[in-house]
Structure formats: structure tokens, C-alpha cells
Design a protein around this motif. Sequence first.
Motif, PDB file in Angstrom:
ATOM      1  N   ALA A  22       0.817  -1.222   0.000  1.00 59.19           N
ATOM      2  CA  ALA A  22       0.000   0.000   0.000  1.00 59.19           C
ATOM      3  C   ALA A  22       0.850   1.271   0.000  1.00 59.19           C
ATOM      4  N   GLY A  24       3.331   3.471  -1.286  1.00 62.73           N
ATOM      5  CA  GLY A  24       4.073   3.548  -2.550  1.00 62.73           C
ATOM      6  C   GLY A  24       4.363   4.987  -2.907  1.00 62.73           C
ATOM      7  N   ILE A  25       4.678   5.191  -4.164  1.00 63.80           N
ATOM      8  CA  ILE A  25       5.035   6.544  -4.593  1.00 63.80           C
ATOM      9  C   ILE A  25       3.862   7.500  -4.377  1.00 63.80           C
ATOM     10  N   GLY A  26       2.652   6.958  -4.511  1.00 68.54           N
ATOM     11  CA  GLY A  26       1.454   7.773  -4.334  1.00 68.54           C
ATOM     12  C   GLY A  26       1.411   8.426  -2.952  1.00 68.54           C
ATOM     13  N   ASN A  27       1.923   7.721  -1.945  1.00 69.14           N
ATOM     14  CA  ASN A  27       1.873   8.257  -0.578  1.00 69.14           C
ATOM     15  C   ASN A  27       2.824   9.428  -0.384  1.00 69.14           C
ATOM     16  N   ILE A 101      -0.328  -2.754 -14.550  1.00 72.63           N
ATOM     17  CA  ILE A 101       0.143  -1.708 -13.635  1.00 72.63           C
ATOM     18  C   ILE A 101       1.613  -1.967 -13.296  1.00 72.63           C
ATOM     19  N   TYR A 105       4.424   0.808 -13.344  1.00 75.23           N
ATOM     20  CA  TYR A 105       5.149   1.098 -12.113  1.00 75.23           C
ATOM     21  C   TYR A 105       6.633   0.774 -12.250  1.00 75.23           C
ATOM     22  N   PHE A 222      -6.606   3.644  -4.714  1.00 70.59           N
ATOM     23  CA  PHE A 222      -5.323   3.293  -5.305  1.00 70.59           C
ATOM     24  C   PHE A 222      -4.264   3.104  -4.229  1.00 70.59           C
ATOM     25  N   SER A 223      -4.270   4.011  -3.259  1.00 67.55           N
ATOM     26  CA  SER A 223      -3.232   3.970  -2.236  1.00 67.55           C
ATOM     27  C   SER A 223      -3.307   2.699  -1.398  1.00 67.55           C
ATOM     28  N   SER A 225      -4.044  -0.113  -2.469  1.00 65.07           N
ATOM     29  CA  SER A 225      -3.816  -1.252  -3.375  1.00 65.07           C
ATOM     30  C   SER A 225      -5.082  -2.073  -3.599  1.00 65.07           C
ATOM     31  N   MET A 228      -6.593  -4.424  -7.340  1.00 62.67           N
ATOM     32  CA  MET A 228      -5.432  -4.875  -8.115  1.00 62.67           C
ATOM     33  C   MET A 228      -5.183  -6.376  -7.931  1.00 62.67           C
ATOM     34  N   ILE A 230      -4.114  -7.753  -5.471  1.00 64.26           N
ATOM     35  CA  ILE A 230      -3.007  -7.978  -4.535  1.00 64.26           C
ATOM     36  C   ILE A 230      -3.523  -8.534  -3.206  1.00 64.26           C
ATOM     37  N   SER A 328       5.935  -2.207  -3.337  1.00 61.19           N
ATOM     38  CA  SER A 328       4.671  -2.217  -4.088  1.00 61.19           C
ATOM     39  C   SER A 328       4.816  -3.090  -5.332  1.00 61.19           C
ATOM     40  N   SER A 331       4.606  -6.762  -4.660  1.00 62.56           N
ATOM     41  CA  SER A 331       3.256  -7.268  -4.419  1.00 62.56           C
ATOM     42  C   SER A 331       2.473  -7.387  -5.709  1.00 62.56           C
ATOM     43  N   ILE A 332       2.708  -6.477  -6.617  1.00 61.03           N
ATOM     44  CA  ILE A 332       1.883  -6.487  -7.822  1.00 61.03           C
ATOM     45  C   ILE A 332       2.370  -7.544  -8.807  1.00 61.03           C
ATOM     46  N   TYR A 398      -4.503   2.241 -14.578  1.00 64.82           N
ATOM     47  CA  TYR A 398      -4.275   2.924 -13.323  1.00 64.82           C
ATOM     48  C   TYR A 398      -5.540   3.663 -12.884  1.00 64.82           C
TER      49      TYR A 398
HETATM   50  N1  PHE Z   1      -0.458   1.844  -3.093  1.00 68.86           N
HETATM   51  C1  PHE Z   1       0.531   2.025  -4.095  1.00 68.86           C
HETATM   52  C2  PHE Z   1       0.998   3.481  -4.147  1.00 68.86           C
HETATM   53  O1  PHE Z   1       0.493   4.286  -3.430  1.00 68.86           O
HETATM   54  C3  PHE Z   1      -0.101   1.627  -5.367  1.00 68.86           C
HETATM   55  C4  PHE Z   1       0.485   0.449  -5.948  1.00 68.86           C
HETATM   56  C5  PHE Z   1       0.557  -0.732  -5.286  1.00 68.86           C
HETATM   57  C6  PHE Z   1       0.967   0.546  -7.171  1.00 68.86           C
HETATM   58  C7  PHE Z   1       1.142  -1.800  -5.860  1.00 68.86           C
HETATM   59  C8  PHE Z   1       1.558  -0.499  -7.760  1.00 68.86           C
HETATM   60  C9  PHE Z   1       1.664  -1.671  -7.077  1.00 68.86           C
HETATM   61  O2  PHE Z   1       1.890   3.835  -4.892  1.00 68.86           O
END
Ligand code: PHE
Length: 472
Positions: A22, A24-27, A101, A105, A222-223, A225, A228, A230, A328, A331-332, A398
Motif C-alpha cells: 500500500a 508507494g510513490i502515491g503516498n 500496472i 510502475y 489506489f493507495s 492497493s 489490483m 493484490i 509495491s 506485491s503487484i 491505473y
Molecule cells: N499503493 C501504491 C501506491 O500508493 C499503489 C500500488 C501498489 C501501485 C502496488 C503499484 C503496485 O503507490
Amino acid sequence: MSASREHFSSKIGFILAAAGSAVGIGNLVGFPVAATKNGGGAFLLIYAFFVAFICLPVMLAEMGLGRRAQHSPYKAYSELGQGLKRWRLAGLFATITPFMIAVFYMVITVWIFGYLVQSLLGNLDALASEGFFGNFVNDYDFIWYLVGVTIIINFILGGGVRKGIERASKILMPTLFLMLILLVIFVLTLDNAWAGVQFYLVPDFSQINGSVINGALAQAFFSLSLGMGILITYGSYFRRSDDIVTSGKLVAITDTAVAFIAGLMTLPAIFAIYPDTNPDSLSDSSVSMIFSFFPNIFLALSESVGYFAASVAATIFFLLAFVAAITSLVSIIEVPTSSLMEKRNISRKKALLAMGIAITVLTLIAATSFGLVPWFTAFTSYAGADKSVFDVIYDVFYDTILPLNGLLICLFVRFRWKRSQLTAELSEGNQAYATSWLEKYVSFAIGTFIPLILAVVFINTVLTKFFAISII
Ligand code: PHE
């Protein structure tokens, strides 16, 4: 339960692995910037509300489905869906989505790796120079970084669930927290840093509108996960005696806390260096923030703390982003890998090799669609703009398909698997769940308004993304 299926050795192993997915770059950048631009504290409140009331039930459903089935998504849907075609289709979506994804990613992770290596070599001034990123993405050196990332991923996934994913998460996640805290402390001691904190936290409800609300839900989904496949897969590695409900709550809390704390690093850093920044002018794109904006911030920082200290800060920042991205990515990639192992009855090594080849080929196609290969660059056009292969993967997988996958799992629980089965599954490892308020809420919400909301988000995204029409 199949005797040969590997399981996490402990609840904490599962929590760290799922939190690793969970976080990831998004956070680190996407969330803090979205919050600052869209009402600060007001956005944070809406986001927290969505995490608790919409995302958590979907998360529990995914984990419960995975543990019940003891399979990765495709087989989970087809077995519990009694082979019906429509549920097999849902399983197929939940398998293809992570695969695509992963490609998207992978490209970003490889860039981060490249920036990490460069800042480690002391080339911060080059990273911050005009046009560096444009040249960087159009340079075949990309391939060496791709090889590096592929080796690391294979090393982790090759170890399997316990000795690979779980062990790596147990080392990487605490390291990530430590780096994040160090950077927050460092940034907050800079002059002007508190102006950034103010922009981030002070609520401005006048900024909230339909599209901000839609964006907050999409970001939360998305954040965590979700959608997906996962958490279905990781759920299938959970032991029957383990408590899914508490673990799910902890994963949601950890992910949200990291996103929140990251805001105390990202915004103060921006305002300490550029006190006159207008929040609206910050880019919506995490990619341009990470690769163009941040190197400049670190270089400007060198004026007050010196080049060496600024390079150390930049290296820690890119290492932080890299660790967040790798856990991340692991996991994906595990989702299609474990599906392949099950479907073809092959070893993990063989499945990883096949996945490695497929993902590498697609990653090269996506990575060369920034100008290197014209046909991939101007691949198609919709909503009035030309789109590269990278853009298409981003837009379709995405942005669009995640709420659809979320909708499908809600419908699956409601009409096929049945909510009483979900409750029974979640009660294993947590006796109190069956009679709790949470159970009542989850059972009601997952069969009624959550799928409705996800359907609206899905339709709105399709219309905006592909036809430039907005209904919200
Ligand atoms: N939660 C991840 C993020 O915030 C999203 C993600 C998870 C993207 C797994 C790809 C693989 O970046």
C-alpha cells in the motif's frame, strides 16, 4: 486448504507485506500535493472518511475472498463463482490489471533507481539541470537500471512468500519509516517550513467540489492497493487462525499515516525553498514532482546546508521512494506470478522467468514511448490529445479499471459468494466480528451504496478520460 500453498509465518509479516504494497510513490508525493491543492485539512478529512467507510470494507472483502479460496484471483473467482463466465471475467480483470500496472510502475521505479544511483554518485547538480529528465528518459542507459531493478525483484520474489516477500518487508518497512521520520525532522528545522505545514493542514472547505471528492476516493482506493488483485493474493497466504479484520484495519491505518506524515516532509520542503509557491501551481503529476521539482529543491538546499548534506538528503529521499516502490512492485508482480504457477502447475522459478520476460518486453515498449520510438510515442489519440503507450496503460489500468474491479468484488460478494459467507470467513481468527457493528456496516454497505458509488466513479472516469465529458 492446499497443503503446498505457502503462508505468511505471522500476522505482523502479513501486515508489513500488505502495508509495503500500500505504501508507494502515491503516498510520498501524490497524496500530500493533492491534499494541499484541494482544501488541505478538508481534503484530509474526506480522505480519512473514504478510507474508513468505503475502502476498508472492500479491503476486507478482498482479503476474505483470497483466504477462503486459497487461490490467486483468477482461480478464486472461478472456483467460488462456480465456473460462471461472468465471474471468470472478474478474475481475469483482477489478473491482467496488476500485470499492466506492474509495467507502468516498473518504468517509474527504474527511473527512481537511476536518480538514486546518480545522487549517490554526487551528481545532484546534473539531476537538477534543465532538461535532464527529458534526456534521461530518452537514453538507452535505462536498460542497465532496468536490469538492476529486475535482479532485486527476482531476488525477493524468488524467495517465495516467507523467505522472500515477508522477510524483505520486515527489513524494508521499518527502514522506510526511519528514513521518512529522519527527513521530516530535517525538513521541519528549515526556515519557513511551517508555512508548508499550514497549507497542508488548515482546512479550506470552499475548495471541495465533485471532482475533488472523486479524486480523493480514487486516491484512497489506489493507495490501499485495492482492485489490483493484490489483497486477494496476499489474503490467500494468510493462515486460518489469523485475524483478517484487525490486520486490515492496521494496514489501512499504516498506509494513511505514512501518507499523512509524508505531507510533513513534502510540503515544508517545498515552502522552505520556495516560500512564495502558489499551491495551485504545483503539478498534479507525481512524476514531474519527483523527477523535475525535487532535484531542484535539493540543489537549492545546498546553498544553506552545503552540497554534501544536500546530496545526502537527496539520496535518502530517492532511497525512500525506491523502497516504497519496490515493496509495491513486489506485491503487484506476485499476482500474475502466482496465477501462472497455479494455472500451469509450474515452479515459482519458471513462473518468474516467464513473467520477467513478459514484463521486461512491455516495460521497454512503455519506456521507449517518450520519444525514442515514434510509433509508441504517438500511439493513439482520444479526448482530443495524442497518447503514448505509457499514457494508455496509465489511463486504462491505473485510473479506470480499479473502481471497476472494486465494483465487481462487491457484486460478487452480494450476489454469488453471499455476505453471510464473508462474515463467516472474517470471523475466523476474530470471533467478535460476527456480532460487531463493523460486521453490520460492512454487510450492508458492500451490498448497497459502495458498489453504487464505485459505479458512478467508474462511469465518470471513463467519460472524462476517454470522451472529455465530466458528469461530476
Ligand atoms: N499503493 C501504491 C501506491 O500508493 C499503489 C500500488 C501498489 C501501485 C502496488 C503499484 C503496485 O503507490
